[in-house]
Design an enzyme around this catalytic site. Structure first.
Site, PDB file in Angstrom:
ATOM      1  N   ARG A  90      -5.325 -39.400 -15.815  1.00  0.00           N
ATOM      2  CA  ARG A  90      -6.343 -38.507 -16.545  1.00  0.00           C
ATOM      3  C   ARG A  90      -5.801 -37.109 -16.041  1.00  0.00           C
ATOM      4  O   ARG A  90      -6.172 -36.019 -16.689  1.00  0.00           O
ATOM      5  CB  ARG A  90      -7.674 -38.790 -16.671  1.00  0.00           C
ATOM      6  N   LYS A 121     -32.115 -46.263 -16.023  1.00  0.00           N
ATOM      7  CA  LYS A 121     -30.976 -47.304 -15.607  1.00  0.00           C
ATOM      8  C   LYS A 121     -31.594 -48.318 -14.700  1.00  0.00           C
ATOM      9  O   LYS A 121     -32.321 -48.226 -13.663  1.00  0.00           O
ATOM     10  CB  LYS A 121     -29.931 -46.572 -14.781  1.00  0.00           C
ATOM     11  N   GLU A 144     -11.620 -35.673 -13.536  1.00  0.00           N
ATOM     12  CA  GLU A 144     -10.545 -35.794 -12.613  1.00  0.00           C
ATOM     13  C   GLU A 144      -9.547 -34.674 -12.779  1.00  0.00           C
ATOM     14  O   GLU A 144      -8.667 -34.305 -11.731  1.00  0.00           O
ATOM     15  CB  GLU A 144      -9.963 -37.319 -13.044  1.00  0.00           C
TER      16      GLU A 144
END
Length: 589
Positions: A364, A254, A336
């Site tokens: 969610r 990344k 979640e």
């Protein structure tokens, strides 16, 4: 590279690429040059626009290779966690527009089917790609085609932490039963926004990484070097065009190519656009910092407090808490549903869990919120960040539905504080409430009414009347109070900071319905089912015969743009609100 370029770099090869077919036609030895120019262009363009940063840098070689191998848009390329997709946007006809990404009329911050035929599936939340790709592959397999037709290949790129969500594994579990052709590329960069958590991240680093996927019916390939364009295109081509289920494990870094982002991928997950060196920011702390200060202070007072985040330590500003109370901090990954039921379990054992979660992410976990927390009347506090419009992140991240889906739940306490000091008091009030409670607060900065170091509580269900006027009563929910306050006072309307959506201040409503011919509610939230609807239900049940007007977000999605532009589009900016009140007063005359 160690500094962001302020001038557009020279990218002659990239400038010739207006669609993926042009990448497909390039000779293989040109691909490293294209990747280099794409990286330099991305460094420049995001510095002009702001936006997601290091995730895109990490997938540049992978993006180039996929555009070279796939026949887009006939083949279907699905990007999970859409902030990986900036390089894809550049190579699929949106190169020059990228400097306007996240701005009004510019490209969306995530893949969007409305924006481009090369965006196979709209993305905003993570971990949806395998389910969507599997659905496409099943549908393609059922279509009648001529012998000469080529069935589209479906490729899902998942990663950046999205593999921690159960939905990805639900799709993988189902895939083996379908007999379809599907390729899943796991972009393994050890990161979500924060570093990846959990045993899966450790497992992927082991020599046994392929055993799980093989047992689930996938052919495992890898790990492959996601930055090696001398081999990656041919490796992908060989695998993607084989029948069956394939998981390609690719290792990337990344922030690749920008030294500060490689060293700090968390800090460079997203960046603001470059501003002149003389630009200063005199604003006070953001609401997320108000929450951060509050939860650290409350944790000192109450050893039972535990904090939970679904991979949003930075966004929800739990950094200080995670450092001061590491044994009481739980990052569960992009999960979640698990976060909410985990909190329910903690509450069953007499802990005091605080779930720090964005409004749009709480959607969610709605079943868990009702079934696991509210039905059992468990003592869980939801600190709901990003409530209201969120500007450049657009409709996928707009927190404009939580009042509607929370206020209908029995046992729920719901507060909408109007400023920073009220937010701290609301959090304390909700924390001490013996049952499920939620405090919603917006992204960004407040009006500047900063709290002290105390932990005050609000009287339960009591609004804060600010002015007693005539004819029209304005009931404001949340910080939008400050956008209508001046007009309400100038026009001598009664004005109240309602504070609570549930329970409403019934005494105030019933007193003011006797003395006002019009009631106006205002909220930065969907009108349908929102706080204004709660007011109307109560007043009508009490026999109110006056006019009730709801100011909020109409029944539509609000496109990305600045927060101020979005409020103007909704008629929630100060000038529009004043005109609405003036028009309502004229009706009364």
């Amino acid at each position: 590279m160690t500094e962001l370029p302020r001038q557009r770099p020279s990218t002659p090869l990239l400038d010739q690429i207006d669609q993926p077919a042009a990448v497909r036609q390039l000779p293989g030895n040109d691909l490293p040059l294209l990747a280099d120019q794409l990286r330099r262009y991305l460094l420049w363009s995001v510095s002009q626009s702001g936006g997601h940063f290091s995730a895109g840098l990490g997938v540049i070689e992978l993006t180039v290779a996929l555009h070279h191998v796939l026949d887009l848009p006939h083949d279907q390329l699905i990007w999970d966690v859409g902030h990986q997709a900036y390089p894809h946007k550049v190579l699929s006809g949106r190169r020059d527009a990228l400097v306007q990404i996240r701005q009004a009329e510019g490209p969306a911050p995530f893949p969007s089917r409305d924006e481009s035929p090369y965006d196979a599936f709209g993305v905003g939340h993570s971990s949806t790609s395998i389910s969507a790709g599997l659905g496409m592959a099943i549908a393609f397999g059922r279509q009648t085609v001529r012998p000469e037709d080529v069935t589209p290949r479906v490729v899902c790129v998942i990663g950046d932490g999205a593999f921690t969500a159960g939905m990805a594994f639900e799709a993988i579990n189902h895939a083996a039963q379908t007999g379809v052709d599907l390729t899943v590329i796991l972009n393994d960069n050890d990161m979500s926004i924060s570093p990846n958590v959990g045993s899966l991240a450790t497992y992927l680093d082991s020599s046994h990484a392929g055993e799980l996927f093989t047992a689930l019916g996938f052919s495992y390939h890898g790990p492959l070097d996601g930055h090696d364009l001398s081999q990656l295109p041919q490796q992908l081509d060989n695998i993607i065009h084989q029948p069956g289920l394939h998981l390609i494990h690719i290792l990337t870094r990344k922030g690749k190519g920008f030294t500060p982002a490689e060293a700090d991928p968390v800090g460079f997950h997203a960046i603001a656009k470059l501003e002149p060196a003389s630009t200063t920011n005199a604003k006070g702390p953001k609401y997320s910092r108000i929450f951060s200060d509050w939860i650290c202070a409350m944790a000192v007072q109450d050893q039972r407090l535990l904090a939970i985040t679904p991979a949003m330590r930075e966004g929800s500003d739990l950094i200080a808490f995670s450092q001061q109370f590491p044994e009481r901090y739980f990052d569960v990954g992009i999960a979640e549903q698990h976060a909410v039921t985990l909190a329910a379990g903690m509450a069953c054992a007499s802990a005091k869990p605080v779930v720090a979660i964005y409004s749009t992410f709480l959607q969610r976990a709605y079943d868990q919120l009702i079934h696991d927390v509210a039905i059992q009347n468990l003592d869980v506090l939801f600190a709901i960040d990003r409530a209201g419009l969120v500007g450049e992140d657009g409709p996928t991240h707009a927190g404009v539905y939580d009042i509607s889906f929370l206020r209908c739940i029995p046992n729920m306490l719901l507060l909408c504080p109007s400023d920073e000091a009220e937010t701290r008091a609301a959090l304390t009030t909700a924390y001490h409430y013996p049952g499920p409670a939620a405090v919603r607060y917006p992204r960004g900065h407040g009006p500047g009414n900063l709290p002290d170091h105390s932990l005050p509580q609000l009287p339960l269900g009591q609004a804060r009347p600010l002015h007693l006027g005539q004819r029209i009563a304005v009931l404001a929910f949340g910080p939008i109070l400050h956008d209508i306050k001046e007009a309400a006072l100038e026009l001598n309307c009664s004005l109240a900071d309602m504070r609570f959506v549930k329970p409403l201040d019934a005494e105030l409503l019933e007193r003011w319905m006797q003395t006002h011919e019009q009631i106006v509610t205002i909220e930065e939230h969907a009108i349908a089912g929102g706080a204004g609807s709660a007011v109307a239900e109560h007043l009508l049940n009490k026999g109110y015969t006056g006019r009730i007007t709801h100011l909020g977000i109409e029944d539509r999605y609000i496109p990305h743009g600045s927060a101020e532009q979005q409020r103007q589009w909704c008629g929630l900016d100060r000038l529009s609100l004043k005109r609405r009140l003036e028009a309502l007063l004229a009706i009364s005359e």
